[in-house]
Design an enzyme around this catalytic site. Sequence first.
Site, PDB file in Angstrom:
ATOM      1  N   ASP A  26       0.819  -1.208   0.000  1.00  8.79           N
ATOM      2  CA  ASP A  26       0.000   0.000   0.000  1.00  8.79           C
ATOM      3  C   ASP A  26       0.853   1.258   0.000  1.00  8.79           C
ATOM      4  O   ASP A  26       1.894   1.314   0.667  1.00  8.79           O
ATOM      5  CB  ASP A  26      -0.879   0.031   1.258  1.00  8.79           C
ATOM      6  CG  ASP A  26      -2.290  -0.461   1.010  1.00  8.79           C
ATOM      7  OD1 ASP A  26      -2.747  -0.402  -0.144  1.00  8.79           O
ATOM      8  OD2 ASP A  26      -2.942  -0.889   1.976  1.00  8.79           O
TER       9      ASP A  26
ATOM     10  N   GLU B  32      -5.475   4.174  -3.094  1.00 12.66           N
ATOM     11  CA  GLU B  32      -6.913   4.368  -3.020  1.00 12.66           C
ATOM     12  C   GLU B  32      -7.361   5.493  -3.946  1.00 12.66           C
ATOM     13  O   GLU B  32      -6.600   6.420  -4.249  1.00 12.66           O
ATOM     14  CB  GLU B  32      -7.324   4.693  -1.582  1.00 12.66           C
ATOM     15  CG  GLU B  32      -7.070   3.549  -0.605  1.00 12.66           C
ATOM     16  CD  GLU B  32      -7.517   3.862   0.808  1.00 12.66           C
ATOM     17  OE1 GLU B  32      -7.367   2.974   1.669  1.00 12.66           O
ATOM     18  OE2 GLU B  32      -8.019   4.981   1.056  1.00 12.66           O
TER      19      GLU B  32
ATOM     20  N   GLU C 281     -14.164  -2.468  -2.017  1.00 15.23           N
ATOM     21  CA  GLU C 281     -14.390  -2.696  -0.592  1.00 15.23           C
ATOM     22  C   GLU C 281     -15.745  -2.152  -0.153  1.00 15.23           C
ATOM     23  O   GLU C 281     -16.085  -1.005  -0.432  1.00 15.23           O
ATOM     24  CB  GLU C 281     -13.286  -2.054   0.257  1.00 15.23           C
ATOM     25  CG  GLU C 281     -13.479  -2.302   1.749  1.00 15.23           C
ATOM     26  CD  GLU C 281     -12.284  -1.929   2.602  1.00 15.23           C
ATOM     27  OE1 GLU C 281     -12.360  -2.089   3.833  1.00 15.23           O
ATOM     28  OE2 GLU C 281     -11.263  -1.485   2.030  1.00 15.23           O
TER      29      GLU C 281
END
Length: 306
Positions: free
Chosen positions: A125, A157, A223
């Site tokens: 990440d 993200e 998600e």
Amino acid sequence: MSLQAAQNPPSPTGATASPTGTSSPAGASADSSKALYGGKSTRRITVHDIAAATERGEKWPMLTAYDAMTASVFDEAGIPVMLVGDSMGNCHLGYETTVPVTMDEIALLSAAVVRGTKRALVVADLPFGSYQEGPVQALRNATRLIKEAGVGAVKLEGGERSHEQIRLLVEAGIPVMGHIGLTPQSVNAMGYRVQGRGEEAAQQLLRDAKAVQDAGAFAVVLELVPAELADEVTRTLHIPTVGIGAGSGTDAQVLVYTDMVGLTGGKVPRFTKQYANLRQVLGDAAKEFADEVVGGTFPAPEHTFH
């Protein structure tokens, strides 16, 4: 050949596209020896293998990992993709959210996971604050994870808002996994709730998914998204979708490993399935050790040198 083309090669078997956006081999069944999970190859998995699995219509598992020992267990179990997630903030470093996680922490633990694995594709990440300034910042920090930690890909993200960051990373030769729907780094703005409910929100999530794909990402995490919407995204995209709280129709599934093995204390998300109860196992072992020390039965003669 461009990275995007390499990640989505034409089917070598003359396969035709299925309604889900994957392909089915013409005539014979897919070669199981090439499977991401259960396959015979022992070399390091790459994003090209992920693309080939999508062509075969193969589903695959992904787990988080934060240390070499746990990663080695999952690697031996055949888990093909491991995510060094900023979820380490909640379940490894003692933070309340993922927001405080730093590049130094991600880099350190990513390197450990790489050292603990031989076959899995390791994805790291990019933590909060490491790419929001723009593409140049994203490239600098992603490059660090590739060079210092040795990961095979990075994850960040955001959909449309992260399009330019993803595009520059891919152009520089860094494979990128996107992440849309609930984006934990934005918890202060969106909270922990299902994303994509309602027509407007659903259309925005579809736009985000297409933006991630168009920018060149090799996969995208969905998600906390309604299953029907996740199915639609999966049918629409030609890159694989990785679900977490997004139903069973995605191409892959990911879980935070501490949830999966029952290490997480307190309430866990509804979409998590506990496959073991290591919190109890470890607690029982610690109590038994302590009782033997207090009772004078450990160390026993067989544990003693003379």
